[in-house]
Scaffold this motif. Structure first.
Motif, PDB file in Angstrom:
ATOM      1  N   HIS A 164       0.832  -1.200   0.000  1.00 61.23           N
ATOM      2  CA  HIS A 164       0.000   0.000   0.000  1.00 61.23           C
ATOM      3  C   HIS A 164       0.867   1.251   0.000  1.00 61.23           C
ATOM      4  O   HIS A 164       1.947   1.284   0.600  1.00 61.23           O
ATOM      5  CB  HIS A 164      -0.936   0.000   1.218  1.00 61.23           C
ATOM      6  CG  HIS A 164      -2.104   0.923   1.064  1.00 61.23           C
ATOM      7  ND1 HIS A 164      -1.994   2.285   1.203  1.00 61.23           N
ATOM      8  CD2 HIS A 164      -3.408   0.680   0.763  1.00 61.23           C
ATOM      9  CE1 HIS A 164      -3.169   2.845   1.001  1.00 61.23           C
ATOM     10  NE2 HIS A 164      -4.051   1.889   0.741  1.00 61.23           N
ATOM     11  N   ALA A 165       0.363   2.311  -0.636  1.00 65.50           N
ATOM     12  CA  ALA A 165       1.128   3.554  -0.764  1.00 65.50           C
ATOM     13  C   ALA A 165       1.271   4.316   0.540  1.00 65.50           C
ATOM     14  O   ALA A 165       1.982   5.328   0.575  1.00 65.50           O
ATOM     15  CB  ALA A 165       0.483   4.461  -1.821  1.00 65.50           C
ATOM     16  N   TYR A 166       0.626   3.880   1.624  1.00 71.71           N
ATOM     17  CA  TYR A 166       0.869   4.510   2.922  1.00 71.71           C
ATOM     18  C   TYR A 166       2.342   4.386   3.320  1.00 71.71           C
ATOM     19  O   TYR A 166       2.823   5.138   4.176  1.00 71.71           O
ATOM     20  CB  TYR A 166       0.012   3.865   4.011  1.00 71.71           C
ATOM     21  CG  TYR A 166      -1.464   4.149   3.911  1.00 71.71           C
ATOM     22  CD1 TYR A 166      -2.392   3.212   4.334  1.00 71.71           C
ATOM     23  CD2 TYR A 166      -1.937   5.345   3.401  1.00 71.71           C
ATOM     24  CE1 TYR A 166      -3.760   3.451   4.258  1.00 71.71           C
ATOM     25  CE2 TYR A 166      -3.298   5.604   3.307  1.00 71.71           C
ATOM     26  CZ  TYR A 166      -4.201   4.668   3.730  1.00 71.71           C
ATOM     27  OH  TYR A 166      -5.550   4.912   3.645  1.00 71.71           O
ATOM     28  N   GLY A 167       3.028   3.435   2.734  1.00 73.63           N
ATOM     29  CA  GLY A 167       4.443   3.261   3.030  1.00 73.63           C
ATOM     30  C   GLY A 167       5.339   4.252   2.330  1.00 73.63           C
ATOM     31  O   GLY A 167       6.554   4.261   2.572  1.00 73.63           O
ATOM     32  N   ARG A 168       4.783   5.079   1.456  1.00 74.57           N
ATOM     33  CA  ARG A 168       5.584   6.088   0.750  1.00 74.57           C
ATOM     34  C   ARG A 168       5.350   7.460   1.361  1.00 74.57           C
ATOM     35  O   ARG A 168       4.227   7.808   1.740  1.00 74.57           O
ATOM     36  CB  ARG A 168       5.217   6.138  -0.737  1.00 74.57           C
ATOM     37  CG  ARG A 168       5.444   4.838  -1.491  1.00 74.57           C
ATOM     38  CD  ARG A 168       5.489   5.122  -2.981  1.00 74.57           C
ATOM     39  NE  ARG A 168       4.302   5.824  -3.445  1.00 74.57           N
ATOM     40  CZ  ARG A 168       3.318   5.277  -4.150  1.00 74.57           C
ATOM     41  NH1 ARG A 168       3.369   4.000  -4.447  1.00 74.57           N
ATOM     42  NH2 ARG A 168       2.288   5.993  -4.555  1.00 74.57           N
ATOM     43  N   SER A 169       6.383   8.255   1.447  1.00 75.48           N
ATOM     44  CA  SER A 169       6.236   9.599   1.982  1.00 75.48           C
ATOM     45  C   SER A 169       5.553  10.498   0.960  1.00 75.48           C
ATOM     46  O   SER A 169       5.684  10.313  -0.252  1.00 75.48           O
ATOM     47  CB  SER A 169       7.603  10.187   2.345  1.00 75.48           C
ATOM     48  OG  SER A 169       8.349  10.468   1.183  1.00 75.48           O
ATOM     49  N   THR A 170       4.824  11.492   1.449  1.00 75.92           N
ATOM     50  CA  THR A 170       4.150  12.440   0.562  1.00 75.92           C
ATOM     51  C   THR A 170       5.149  13.270  -0.226  1.00 75.92           C
ATOM     52  O   THR A 170       4.877  13.648  -1.366  1.00 75.92           O
ATOM     53  CB  THR A 170       3.241  13.367   1.388  1.00 75.92           C
ATOM     54  OG1 THR A 170       2.302  12.565   2.119  1.00 75.92           O
ATOM     55  CG2 THR A 170       2.478  14.327   0.502  1.00 75.92           C
ATOM     56  N   ILE A 171       6.312  13.546   0.337  1.00 75.05           N
ATOM     57  CA  ILE A 171       7.308  14.359  -0.366  1.00 75.05           C
ATOM     58  C   ILE A 171       7.883  13.610  -1.559  1.00 75.05           C
ATOM     59  O   ILE A 171       8.336  14.219  -2.529  1.00 75.05           O
ATOM     60  CB  ILE A 171       8.443  14.788   0.595  1.00 75.05           C
ATOM     61  CG1 ILE A 171       9.282  15.915  -0.004  1.00 75.05           C
ATOM     62  CG2 ILE A 171       9.304  13.620   0.983  1.00 75.05           C
ATOM     63  CD1 ILE A 171       8.567  17.224  -0.126  1.00 75.05           C
ATOM     64  N   GLY A 172       7.851  12.284  -1.531  1.00 76.39           N
ATOM     65  CA  GLY A 172       8.304  11.499  -2.668  1.00 76.39           C
ATOM     66  C   GLY A 172       9.779  11.152  -2.630  1.00 76.39           C
ATOM     67  O   GLY A 172      10.515  11.545  -1.729  1.00 76.39           O
ATOM     68  N   ALA A 173      10.204  10.390  -3.633  1.00 81.63           N
ATOM     69  CA  ALA A 173      11.609  10.015  -3.772  1.00 81.63           C
ATOM     70  C   ALA A 173      12.364  11.130  -4.482  1.00 81.63           C
ATOM     71  O   ALA A 173      11.836  11.777  -5.387  1.00 81.63           O
ATOM     72  CB  ALA A 173      11.735   8.714  -4.558  1.00 81.63           C
ATOM     73  N   ARG A 174      13.595  11.348  -4.105  1.00 88.22           N
ATOM     74  CA  ARG A 174      14.389  12.406  -4.713  1.00 88.22           C
ATOM     75  C   ARG A 174      14.494  12.216  -6.225  1.00 88.22           C
ATOM     76  O   ARG A 174      14.370  13.162  -7.001  1.00 88.22           O
ATOM     77  CB  ARG A 174      15.776  12.444  -4.080  1.00 88.22           C
ATOM     78  CG  ARG A 174      16.661  13.574  -4.606  1.00 88.22           C
ATOM     79  CD  ARG A 174      18.059  13.523  -4.011  1.00 88.22           C
ATOM     80  NE  ARG A 174      18.808  14.702  -4.413  1.00 88.22           N
ATOM     81  CZ  ARG A 174      19.340  15.577  -3.588  1.00 88.22           C
ATOM     82  NH1 ARG A 174      19.205  15.413  -2.293  1.00 88.22           N
ATOM     83  NH2 ARG A 174      20.023  16.616  -4.037  1.00 88.22           N
ATOM     84  N   SER A 175      14.679  10.978  -6.660  1.00 92.38           N
ATOM     85  CA  SER A 175      14.826  10.724  -8.099  1.00 92.38           C
ATOM     86  C   SER A 175      13.553  11.065  -8.866  1.00 92.38           C
ATOM     87  O   SER A 175      13.614  11.573  -9.986  1.00 92.38           O
ATOM     88  CB  SER A 175      15.196   9.256  -8.326  1.00 92.38           C
ATOM     89  OG  SER A 175      14.211   8.398  -7.756  1.00 92.38           O
TER      90      SER A 175
END
Length: 790
Positions: A194-205
C-alpha cells in the motif's frame, strides 16, 4: 507551503471594493440565472450542497466571525501516485501557484488583497485555502481563482524546472529530521504494497526526473469538479455565496475519464519487522507501528481511546512508567486512522546515553500488554470527556472545524468526524481491552526482528465498511449559542471597553462580546522587580510555572486536568524574572470556576520534587538534543561576538547570550528549594492587571477581588526593561555541520530604530517589500521563483 499576506493599500484592494459595491446592488437570482442548489445534508450548522457537475459544497456561516475562509479539497494525494511519480501530488500543489492565463501571478494577487493563504498535501487529499477579513469582493476573487485554476493552471515546463529545486530543498530539509526519517523508514517496512508506506514528499529521483507530460496528465485526471469539495466558513451571506459558486463553478465540465479507484490492500503481516537508522544526533528513539482497520470500522473509536489512555499526561501508562521515572524524555501512542486501513504508533524518545534495547523492551511490553496492568473504566470516561470538551471548542471556531473536515473528505463523507465523536461516546472498557488484544501483538508489529515460528499468531485486519453504514445512526444533539457581528475597529473597541480599579488595586478592563459558544478569554498579568534583579540573585524563577499544575493541597494533578476538561477550559501560566501571566479560556458559565482552579494552582502549588526532577531532566535532554541543529550551531558561533560588542559579560544581564554549556550548567544547578523560594517571595498580585473579552459572566469583579485581592507580598519595585542600540561590527562565521544534506544562511543587521521612530512604519513596508510576507517580495521572486534555490 506556508505564507501569510496583509493588504497594504494596493490599488487592487480599492478596485475590489468598488466591484463589491457594484455587485451588491444586483439581485442574487439575477446574477446566477439559475435556481440555487438545495441542501443535501446538514450537521452542526454546516450545510452541504451539490452542483450538477458533482462539485460538493460545504457552507459554515458564522456572523460573529470577522473573517472568511475559503478551502477547496481535491481527493488526490500520494496514495494516487504511480511508479516514477512519487511526490507528484505535492509537486503539483506547488505548481498551482504559478498562475493561469487569467491570473498571471497568484501570490501577488493574494498579497494585494491582504489574504492569508496556504496549501497542503497528504496521503489522500490536497487542499488550498485562504482567509481574509470578511469582504464580498475578496470572497468573489477567491472563488473565481479556485474555479479558474481547477482546470486552467499552466503547469508549464519552465515553472517545473524552478519549482522542482524548491521541492527538493523540502526533501533535503526532511532528511535532517531524525524522527521524520525514522517514521518514514518504519512505515516503508510496515506497508509492503500500500502507498501509505511512501512519503508524501516522494523520492528524490522522482522529484528530479518527473516529466511535465506526466505532471499535466496527473493534473487533468484529478483536478475536476466531481473530485473536489469546496468549503466556505466565517462571515458571509449563504445565498449570495451559493450564487457566486454557481456562477464560477457551475459551467465547469469534468473530463470524460473517470477518477481511478484505489484497490490495493495490505496483506496480513506474518511476523515482526526491524528497522535501524544510524545518524548523528543526541537522543535515541524507539518507534513501533501495528496495522489496524480504517476509520469507518467499528473498532476505530476504541483504538483512538486506547491511544489517548496510553499517552495521557499525567494519568497515561507510558507517562507513569517511562517519563515520570525518567527512563525517557517523552513517550506517546496513538491511532492514525486512514480510509482503507491505518496504523497504531508507540514512540519513546530517550535521554542521551539511554539503553535503547531496554527502552524498546519496556515500551513493547507495556503496549502489547505483557507488563500492562488492567485498564480502568475511569480512564475510558476521562478520554470520552476530553473528546467532548475538544469537540465543543472546535465547534466554536468554524475555520478550525473546516480544516478538520478537510481530513474527512477522503473518507467519502465529511460527517464522519461527527459520527466518530458520537461513536467514542459509546466506547467501553471491554472495547478497549478487546482491540488492544486483537491488534497490538508481536506478529503485527514493525519494530523488532523477524523470527520464524511454527505457530504464527496473526492479526487479521478486517475491511472497513461503507461510510454510509458508519454515519447512518448519527444523532444531531448539539446546540451552540451564536455570536454577534462585531467590526473590530479601534473606535468600536474603545467604545465597548469598560475600565475600573477594584478595591484591592487590581486594574480591570472588560470588553463584553457575544461569541459563538459563549466563549470568553481572561488574562491576568502581574509585574515585579527590575531587569536582571532575580537573575543576579536567585535561581529557578523560570521553573515555577512548569510546576503549578502538578497538584495543590486540595487537588491532585489528575484532578486539575479533569476539572479543566469538565469546564471545557484552557489555563496557561507563564512566570519569569519580572512577572507572571495567567490566561484562562472558558465559557460564560464556566469562567468563574476555571478562575477558581487557576487561583488555587498559582497560589497553592505543591511544587513536588519528583515532578521538578522529571521536568528538569527533560529540559536537559532537549538542550543536549539541539546541539547539532543548524540554527543552534549558527547562534553559538556568533554569540561571543554579540556579547563583546554589547559589553555583556554577566549571565544575569538581559543582553547576554548564554552558551549551551552555560545553559546546561545553570539548569542543572537549580534545586527545588530555589523554585519554592521564588514562589514564596515573589509570586503575588500586588501590581495586577486583568483584561477580559467575550461573553462575560455576572460576578466577575467580586470573584477577582475574592480570589486575588488579598494575594500580596512585599515585592521589589517593578521597572520595565528597555533595550538600547549598540553598533555591532560586521563579521562572518562559517560552521560545518555533520551529516546534514542542506545548508542554512543567516544574515543580521542591527540598527537604532524603535516603534517611536518616525521611520518605523516606512521600515516595515521596506522589509515587507524586500523579504517579508509571501512570494511577492524581492528575495522570494529572485531566489525562490526565478533561481529555484530555496
Amino acid at each position: 507551503m506556508h505564507f501569510a499576506v496583509r493588504c497594504l493599500g494596493h490599488l487592487a484592494c480599492t478596485l475590489g471594493l468598488l466591484a463589491a459595491l457594484l455587485s451588491a446592488a444586483l439581485p442574487v437570482q439575477a446574477q446566477s440565472g439559475k435556481a440555487l442548489p438545495g441542501v443535501v445534508a446538514e450537521v452542526e450548522g454546516i450545510s452541504e450542497y451539490r452542483l450538477p457537475n458533482g462539485l460538493q459544497i460545504l457552507l459554515f456561516p458564522d456572523a460573529a466571525s470577522a473573517s472568511t475562509t475559503v478551502n477547496i479539497v481535491y481527493r488526490v494525494g500520494s496514495v494516487h501516485e504511480n511508479y516514477g511519480e512519487t511526490g507528484m501530488a505535492h509537486l503539483l500543489e506547488h505548481m498551482l501557484f504559478k498562475g493561469t492565463p487569467t491570473w498571471g501571478n497568484i501570490t501577488q494577487e493574494f498579497a494585494a488583497r491582504g489574504m492569508r493563504w496556504n496549501a497542503t498535501t497528504s496521503f489522500a487529499r490536497t487542499n488550498y485555502f485562504s482567509s481574509f477579513s470578511a469582504n464580498e469582493a475578496t470572497l468573489d476573487f477567491a472563488l473565481q481563482l479556485e474555479a479558474d485554476r481547477m482546470l486552467n493552471s499552466k503547469v508549464a515546463r519552465g515553472d517545473l524546472d524552478s519549482e522542482m529545486t524548491v521541492v527538493r530543498n523540502e526533501f533535503e530539509g526532511g532528511e535532517n529530521n531524525a524522527f521524520g526519517v525514522l517514521r518514514q523508514r518504519v512505515l516503508s517496512a510496515a506497508f509492503e504494497w500500500h502507498a501509505y508506506g511512501r512519503s508524501t514528499i516522494g523520492a528524490r529521483s522522482d522529484i528530479e526526473g518527473v516529466g511535465i507530460d506526466r505532471l499535466q496528465a496527473f493534473y487533468h485526471r484529478y483536478y475536476r469538479p466531481d473530485n473536489a469539495t469546496l468549503m466556505v466558513a466565517g462571515r458571509f451571506d449563504a445565498a449570495r455565496v451559493l450564487a457566486l459558486i454557481q456562477r464560477h463553478f457551475g459551467a465547469l465540465v469534468n473530463p470524460p475519464e473517470q477518477v481511478p479507484k484505489l484497490y490495493t490492500a495490505e496483506p496480513t503481516q506474518d511476523g515482526e519487522r526491524l528497522v535501524t537508522v544510524r545518524r548523528v544526533g543526541e537522543q535515541p528513539m524507539v518507534l513501533a507501528v501495528w496495522h489496524i482497520p480504517g476509520m469507518t470500522h467499528p473498532d476505530a473509536p476504541a483504538l483512538s481511546v486506547l491511544g489517548s489512555m496510553l499517552s495521557a499526561n499525567p494519568g497515561g501508562l507510558l507517562f507513569k512508567r517511562l517519563v515520570e521515572d525518567q527512563r525517557v524524555k517523552s513517550a506517546f501512542a496513538g491511532a492514525s486512522l486512514q480510509a482503507q486501513s491505518g496504523w497504531f504508533s508507540a514512540v519513546a524518545i530517550g535521554m542521551k546515553g539511554s539503553d535503547v534495547s531496554a527502552v524498546s523492551s519496556e515500551l513493547m511490553d507495556l503496549v502489547e500488554g505483557r507488563k500492562r496492568p488492567p485498564f480502568e473504566a475511569a480512564e475510558v470516561e476521562r478520554v470520552r470527556n476530553e473528546v467532548a470538551s475538544g469537540y465543543a471548542r472546535t465547534l466554536r471556531q468554524p475555520e478550525n472545524l473546516v480544516m478538520l473536515l478537510t481530513e474527512m473528505v477522503p473518507l467519502g463523507d465529511w460527517r464522519m468526524i461527527f459520527a466518530q465523536v458520537q461513536r467514542i461516546e459509546a466506547v467501553t472498557l471491554e472495547d478497549v481491552e478487546r482491540v488492544a488484544k486483537a491488534y497490538l501483538k508481536r506478529s503485527n508489529r514493525t519494530q523488532g526482528l523477524y523470527l520464524p515460528t511454527a505457530t504464527p499468531d496473526r492479526a487479521v485486519v478486517p475491511p472497513a465498511p461503507d461510510v454510509a453504514e458508519a454515519v447512518k445512526d448519527l444523532r444531531l444533539n448539539t446546540a451552540m449559542a451564536q455570536g454577534e457581528t462585531f467590526d473590530a475597529t479601534p473606535a468600536n473597541l474603545e467604545a465597548r471597553v469598560r475600565r475600573s480599579t477594584l478595591p484591592s488595586g487590581i486594574r480591570l478592563a472588560v470588553m463584553p462580546k457575544r461569541n459563538r459558544g459563549e466563549s470568553v478569554l481572561l488574562r491576568l498579568s502581574v509585574d515585579w522587580a527590575k531587569p536582571g534583579e532575580l537573575a543576579r540573585t536567585r535561581r529557578g524563577y523560570g521553573h515555577v510555572s512548569d510546576l503549578v499544575f502538578e497538584g495543590t493541597p486540595t487537588r491532585t494533578r489528575q484532578q486539575q486536568v479533569d476539572e479543566m476538561t469538565r469546564l471545557r477550559a484552557a489555563i496557561r501560566v507563564s512566570g519569569g524574572s519580572q512577572g507572571l501571566s495567567v490566561s484562562v479560556s472558558a465559557e460564560r458559565d464556566t469562567l468563574l470556576q476555571a478562575l477558581e482552579l487557576a487561583a488555587d494552582a498559582v497560589q497553592n502549588p505543591l511544587l513536588p520534587q519528583p515532578a521538578f526532577e522529571r521536568i528538569k531532566a527533560r529540559q536537559v535532554a532537549s538542550l543536549q538534543a539541539g546541539r547539532q541543529d543548524l540554527g543552534s550551531l549558527i547562534g553559538q558561533a556568533w554569540r561571543g561576538h554579540l556579547n563583546a560588542a554589547r559589553g555583556a559579560t554577566e549571565l544575569w544581564d538581559p543582553r547576554y547570550i548564554s552558551s549551551e554549556d552555560e545553559q546546561l550548567e545553570r539548569l542543572r544547578a537549580v534545586t527545588i528549594d530555589d523554585v519554592r523560594s521564588i514562589h514564596r517571595d515573589f509570586w503575588a498580585a500586588n501590581n495586577a492587571q486583568v483584561a477580559v473579552v467575550g461573553s462575560v459572566p455576572d460576578g466577575l469583579e467580586a470573584a477577582l477581588e475574592r480570589l486575588f485581592g488579598s494575594w500580596k507580598k512585599p515585592l521589589p519595585v517593578y521597572e520595565r526593561y528597555v533595550s538600547s542600540h549598540v553598533p555591532i561590527p560586521p563579521r562572518r562565521f562559517d560552521v560545518q555541520a555533520q551529516d546534514k544534506t542542506g545548508a542554512e544562511l543567516n544574515m543580521v543587521s542591527y540598527f537604532a530604530l524603535n516603534r517611536q521612530h518616525p521611520d518605523y512604519e516606512p521600515m516595515l513596508l521596506a522589509v515587507r517589500m524586500f523579504g517579508g510576507g509571501n512570494l511577492d517580495n524581492r528575495l522570494a521572486q529572485r531566489i525562490r521563483q526565478r533561481e529555484g534555490l530555496s
